[in-house]
Design a protein around this motif. Structure first.
Motif, short mmCIF file in Angstrom:
data_model
loop_
_atom_site.label_atom_id
_atom_site.label_comp_id
_atom_site.label_asym_id
_atom_site.label_seq_id
_atom_site.Cartn_x
_atom_site.Cartn_y
_atom_site.Cartn_z
N ARG A 241 -20.38 1.04 -6.72
CA ARG A 241 -20.36 -0.44 -6.76
C ARG A 241 -21.79 -1.00 -6.79
O ARG A 241 -22.73 -0.30 -6.43
CB ARG A 241 -19.61 -0.97 -5.54
CG ARG A 241 -18.12 -0.66 -5.58
CD ARG A 241 -17.46 -1.25 -4.36
NE ARG A 241 -16.02 -0.95 -4.35
CZ ARG A 241 -15.18 -1.38 -3.42
NH1 ARG A 241 -15.67 -2.11 -2.41
NH2 ARG A 241 -13.90 -1.07 -3.49
N PRO A 242 -21.87 -2.26 -7.20
CA PRO A 242 -23.19 -2.96 -7.16
C PRO A 242 -23.71 -2.99 -5.73
O PRO A 242 -22.95 -2.79 -4.78
CB PRO A 242 -22.87 -4.34 -7.70
CG PRO A 242 -21.60 -4.18 -8.48
CD PRO A 242 -20.83 -3.11 -7.84
N SER A 244 -24.66 -5.36 -3.82
CA SER A 244 -24.11 -6.35 -2.89
C SER A 244 -22.79 -5.86 -2.33
O SER A 244 -22.50 -6.02 -1.14
CB SER A 244 -23.93 -7.70 -3.60
OG SER A 244 -23.07 -7.53 -4.74
#
Length: 481
Positions: A241-242, A244
């Motif tokens: 995932r990114p 953030s």
């Protein structure tokens, strides 16, 4: 050729005045009259003291100074040949050289002689006797030989009879042993079959317990793999995932993964593992039973245990007996023992209370010897000599061995020192009455020591003797089983 009348007249001249028959082995007495040797000998028998008188003229003559009349014997021979049917019969052999009847025997040349041979001079200096007179001492010798030979034949026949009886006893014993072996192995076979079923059932149960725990183990392992697979997928997804999104609840996620501990189940529980390891112990009763069976079988194939005790009525006063009559020890101090015909008074010995008149028996004697001491163990006839010196040998009714400090001897007709691997401390004595065996062996190592062979006809008793301060023996039954 002489006429029949002249031959008949001559025959009358050579007639014995006693038997009125033709002279046989003619002898001349002091007065000159001739008689048959046998007739004159019978005539002289039963006469009183003093020289006998001539049957014809009553003139005294010396019975020991009879002179063989060789010439007259030759005349008798010729007359018999001239008479009809006077040829030598089948039982009368003729001289091979002269064809005359054989009358004499030369002791020096061991040759039978006719009258011509006797007068030829070749045997003049030899001892020549009438055949019957010469044969008589040999007949006596033959009779003596026959007596001895018949006696030896009877002894051999007795040995044959005794040994045949011994063989029959042994064959009976073998047949009995065969039945014992078959019976014992039948019982053992049944017992082994039962034990096999029990042990296989226990193994079957262990097999089921292992499979059950394997299923439980597989279930636990599958659950753990599933949980770890879920965490792994979650972290793999989180890592892609990114930033953030990756940082969202990252600490709680890591803490949850780091604190997740792997449960490591065991395929087999310690309890079950211990049962598997202890399983051989379940066969110990079987092992003990088989060992007991083998010992029992070997013993039953051997002898019956003789539970014996010492007879205080036979014990020498220097032997100190225990109250249970199972032990004896030598003591220089005389015990207060009333004298009796049964008691040994010179040999420091003692008999068992009861003897045997048949069967196969065994007993064990534990020997404790002090330095210089000795112990005698065996069997003795019930009529063994109790008073005076006792010769420890089979001829005196004792079949025994002596254990002394450092050596062992078999007390046969001549004592024999035995070469053994070790000095026995426990001695097994085995008696086979019918077969006539007295066997000794080391009761601990089973080493054979010695075997006497005898022919028992009377009751025999276990026999013991001990000598030397501090020496003694005891009756033991541990070694007899």
């Amino acid at each position: 050729m002489a006429s029949a009348a002249s031959v008949s007249s001559l025959a009358e001249e050579v007639t014995c005045p006693i038997c009125q028959a033709t002279l046989r082995e003619p002898v001349t007495i002091d007065c000159g009259h001739n008689f048959c040797r046998g007739c004159l000998a019978r005539y002289c028998e039963g006469r009183g003291a003093g020289p006998p008188g001539c049957p014809l003229c009553k003139e005294p003559f010396r019975a020991r100074a009879l002179r063989p009349n060789w010439q007259l014997a030759g005349v008798v021979e010729h007359i018999e040949r001239l008479q009809p049917g006077a040829a030598p019969g089948p039982a009368e052999e003729a001289c091979a050289q002269h064809g005359e009847k054989l009358y004499f025997f030369c002791e020096d040349d061991e040759a039978q002689l006719c009258v011509v041979c006797r007068e030829a001079g070749l045997h003049g200096a030899h001892t020549v006797r009438f055949l019957e007179a010469a044969a008589e001492p040999y007949r006596e010798q033959i009779q003596k030989c026959l007596v001895n030979l018949r006696k030896e034949r009877e002894e051999i026949q007795e040995i044959q009879s005794r040994e045949n009886k011994r063989i029959q006893v042994l064959l009976t014993q073998v047949a009995t042993k065969r039945q014992q072996v078959m019976s014992e192995f039948a019982h053992l076979s049944q017992f082994l079959e039962e034990q096999r079923g029990i042990l296989l059932a226990q193994l079957e149960k262990l097999d089921g317990d292992i499979l059950e725990q394997q299923e439980e183990f597989d279930r636990l392992v599958a659950g753990e793999i599933c949980r770890f697979s879920t965490l792994i997928e979650e972290l793999e997804e989180k890592s892609e995932r990114p930033a953030s999104e990756l940082l969202t609840d990252i600490r709680s996620t890591l803490i949850r993964c780091e604190t997740r501990k792997c449960r490591k189940p065991e395929a087999v529980s310690p309890e079950l593992g211990q049962q598997i390891r202890d399983f051989p112990r379940r066969a110990l009763p079987l092992q003990r039973e088989v060992k007991s069976f083998l010992e029992k079988l070997c013993f039953e194939l051997d002898y019956e245990p003789a539970h014996i005790s010492l007879d205080p009525q036979t014990s020498h006063p220097k032997l100190l007996l225990s109250e249970d009559h199972q032990r004896a020890r030598f003591s220089y101090k005389w015990q207060i023992s009333p004298d009796s015909p049964q008691r040994f008074d010179r040999a420091t010995c003692v008999l068992a209370l009861r003897g045997f008149t048949g069967g196969r028996h065994t007993w064990v004697v534990s020997v404790d010897l002090a330095h210089g001491g000795s112990c005698t163990v065996g069997v003795a006839s019930g009529d063994v000599q109790r008073k005076g010196e006792l010769r420890l040998r089979p001829e005196a009714g004792v079949w025994a061995v002596r254990l002394a400090w450092g050596f062992v001897s078999a007390l046969g007709s001549f004592p024999t020192r035995l070469a053994l691997e070790e000095q026995p401390r426990q001695l097994r004595v085995s008696l086979d009455y019918e077969v006539g065996w007295v066997t000794f062996c080391n009761a601990v190592t089973q080493e054979h020591i010695y075997t006497f062979t005898a022919s028992f006809t009377r009751e025999v008793f276990p026999f013991f003797g001990v000598w030397g301060r501090g020496s003694g023996f005891s009756l033991s039954y541990e070694g007899a089983a």
